[in-house]
Each structure stands twice: as C-alpha cells, then as structure tokens.
Design an enzyme around this catalytic site. Structure first.
Site, PDB file in Angstrom:
ATOM      1  N   ASP A 172       0.850  -1.180   0.000  1.00 45.05           N
ATOM      2  CA  ASP A 172       0.000   0.000   0.000  1.00 45.05           C
ATOM      3  C   ASP A 172       0.891   1.237   0.000  1.00 45.05           C
ATOM      4  O   ASP A 172       1.819   1.334   0.809  1.00 45.05           O
ATOM      5  CB  ASP A 172      -0.879  -0.048   1.265  1.00 45.05           C
ATOM      6  N   ASN A 180      -1.917  12.857  -3.667  1.00 45.55           N
ATOM      7  CA  ASN A 180      -2.906  13.373  -4.624  1.00 45.55           C
ATOM      8  C   ASN A 180      -3.316  14.802  -4.280  1.00 45.55           C
ATOM      9  O   ASN A 180      -3.446  15.645  -5.167  1.00 45.55           O
ATOM     10  CB  ASN A 180      -4.137  12.462  -4.653  1.00 45.55           C
ATOM     11  N   HIS A 185      -4.230  14.790  -9.045  1.00 47.81           N
ATOM     12  CA  HIS A 185      -4.519  13.405  -9.426  1.00 47.81           C
ATOM     13  C   HIS A 185      -3.724  12.892 -10.624  1.00 47.81           C
ATOM     14  O   HIS A 185      -3.319  11.724 -10.630  1.00 47.81           O
ATOM     15  CB  HIS A 185      -6.022  13.206  -9.619  1.00 47.81           C
ATOM     16  N   ASP A 189      -1.674   9.499 -10.460  1.00 50.91           N
ATOM     17  CA  ASP A 189      -1.768   8.374 -11.399  1.00 50.91           C
ATOM     18  C   ASP A 189      -0.385   7.976 -11.902  1.00 50.91           C
ATOM     19  O   ASP A 189      -0.060   6.793 -12.013  1.00 50.91           O
ATOM     20  CB  ASP A 189      -2.658   8.737 -12.594  1.00 50.91           C
ATOM     21  N   GLU A 216      -4.750   2.362  -4.198  1.00 54.24           N
ATOM     22  CA  GLU A 216      -3.281   2.410  -4.267  1.00 54.24           C
ATOM     23  C   GLU A 216      -2.690   1.136  -3.669  1.00 54.24           C
ATOM     24  O   GLU A 216      -1.595   1.131  -3.145  1.00 54.24           O
ATOM     25  CB  GLU A 216      -2.752   3.661  -3.554  1.00 54.24           C
TER      26      GLU A 216
END
Ligand SMILES: [Mg+2]
Length: 300
Positions: A172, A180, A185, A189, A216
């Site tokens: 994780d 973010n 964002h 990504d 994630e």
C-alpha cells in the site's frame, strides 16, 4: 512488430502437409505433425494459434486429437479447423460439435483455405484482446483484481497438490491521499503507475504475479516462494522505489514515496481467504508500526 501467428498442420499425408505448409508459410509460422500423437505433442509444446487437423490419421484420428486438446488446459483454447476427406454432413457436424471452429473438405481449394485460416486467426486475435482487456487494470497495466482472484485460486490448488509454498504480499502506498492532494490526481496516477512498474519488474520468477488490488493497493502472488524468498522480493520492490526517489513533500513518513507491505505464506489447512486476510492484517500492522516497512506473518 507483431510476431507471426503460429499454425500447426497435422496430416499423415506428406503431400497435403507440404501443400498446406507452402500455402501458409509466407504469412504464418508453420509447424508440422505427421500423426495425432505428434500433433498433441507439438500443440502442447508450441501452443499454436490454430491447428489444421486432418480427420483420418493412422494412430489417433482428428476427432480424438481434438478431444484431447480440449481436455488439456494448455491446449484447450486452441482454434481447430478440420481438413477432411470425410465429406459427409454428419462428419462435419461431429467435428463442429466437438468444438472445431470450421470444417474444410478435401480436396481443398487454396484460396478458401487461406481465407478461412485468416478469418479464424483474426477471431483468435480479437478474443485474446478481449481477454487481455478483461484481465488488465487500465491505469497501471498490471493484472486486475479479477485476474488475481483467478490465478490465486489456481495457484492455491497447485500448491496444495504439490505441497509447495505459496506467498502473498499486499503493498500500500503510504500517504497516497496526501500525495494526490498535494501534487494533483494526474501526478498521483503517474506515481501509481511507477510503483506498479517497479513491482512488476521485481516479480519475475515464472508464476509470480503483480496485480492492482484496488486504489493504491497492489498484491504480489508468489508461488513456490517461502517466506524468506517472498519477503526478499518485497524488499527488492522497496529498494527499487528508494532508488526511484519519487518526491513526496506532504508525506509524514519520508521525503519520498514509500510503501507499507504485509505478507503471509500459506499454512497447512489454510484456504485462500484466510491467507489473504493474514497478509492484509500484517499490512495493517506495518501501517500501525509507522509505515514504510514490511511485516510478514511469522511461521507458527
Ligand atoms: Mg489423413
């Protein structure tokens, strides 16, 4: 560059084999088999995209070859076209009922053979593309959760049957929400894709799988890896991420993007749900302990 698709021609008549091979060679990689046994052996070894299968052969006839292809998971999905001197409708019907894609009567016409081969190979490509899309996560291009579930179930059965280890690790990204929020964002990504690529590059033994489990969170499935081997794989992912050093100014953990990981290795009598839950519980422990670390379930 698209590699040439592979076509296996199985026919006991050397002239038929030669004629079909000559026809197909300019456009495909052609494999030849002179009887049913050889056809099965070559199909299992080379996994062709298509088999042109003669029906009348001395050892195993084409119908039996098709039955055996379908019974073997390695060859079950290979498209088969019968090429047969048995021109009766009931023979054609039997071939199609067994799962052949098509049935071409001998003597065959070269143009028709090529057209049908091209058509069926196009269908094979389309089916593969759909399968690929159904199994791949669009953002990271790792296997998706559905693919992971399928492979996990299959590897679990194999591990049980062969009494080999099976390890699962959950990774994780630490403080990904802050990432973010801080960088936006699109940057999030990109970071997720970078972590995914890094993980995929570190699980390279045959059978290993890196998948995006959700958000994630990534999952690594490592068949035949005991806790020591599997943990070393997760350490490699973390080391590679350290070297990548993706800046994370908003992280309370480190100035760069880090991951927490939890892992477990299959115990006797345990099922996939319990194994996965153990990995998840140890991921939770890794986060509780301050993140940016691996916690592996200890052997009982
Ligand atoms: Mg024959």
């Amino acid at each position: 560059m698209n590699p040439l698709q592979k076509v296996l021609v199985a026919d006991d008549d050397p002239t038929n084999r030669a004629v079909l091979a000559e026809l197909l060679k300019p456009e495909y990689t052609v494999l030849l088999a002179k009887d049913g046994t050889q056809a099965l052996e070559r199909a299992a070894r080379h996994v062709p995209d298509l088999v042109l299968l003669d029906v009348m052969m001395p050892d195993l006839d084409g119908f039996e070859v098709l039955r055996r292809l379908r019974a073997d998971p390695r060859t079950a999905d290979i498209a088969v076209i019968f090429v047969s001197g048995l021109g009766r409708p009931e023979d054609e019907a039997q071939g199609l009922k067994l799962g052949a894609a098509d049935y071409i009567a001998k003597p065959f016409n070269a143009t028709v053979v090529m057209a049908r081969v091209a058509l069926h190979l196009q269908m094979v490509r389309q089916r593969r593309m759909l399968e690929h899309l159904a199994h791949v996560d669009g953002l990271t291009e790792l296997a998706n959760r559905r693919r992971f579930d399928e492979v996990f179930a299959a590897e679990f059965v194999r591990a049980r049957k062969r009494a080999t280890p099976l390890s699962v690790a959950l990774l994780d990204i630490d403080a990904f929400k802050q990432y973010n929020d801080h960088y936006g964002h699109p940057a999030g990504d990109r970071a997720l894709r970078a972590v995914a690529r890094t993980a995929a590059a570190c699980v390279r033994r045959p059978g290993d799988l890196a998948a995006r489990y959700g958000g994630e969170e990534l999952v690594l499935l490592m068949p035949e890896a005991d806790a020591g081997v599997a943990r070393a794989v997760v350490d490699r992912v973390r080391d590679a991420l350290d070297r990548l050093a993706i800046g994370h100014e908003a992280s309370p953990v480190a100035p760069v993007l880090t991951v927490s990981a939890g892992g477990a290795t299959l115990l006797p009598g345990e099922d996939t749900t319990a194994l996965f839950a153990a990995a998840d519980a140890h991921l939770y422990r890794a986060k509780q302990a301050g993140r940016n670390r691996v916690v592996w379930r200890s052997a009982p």
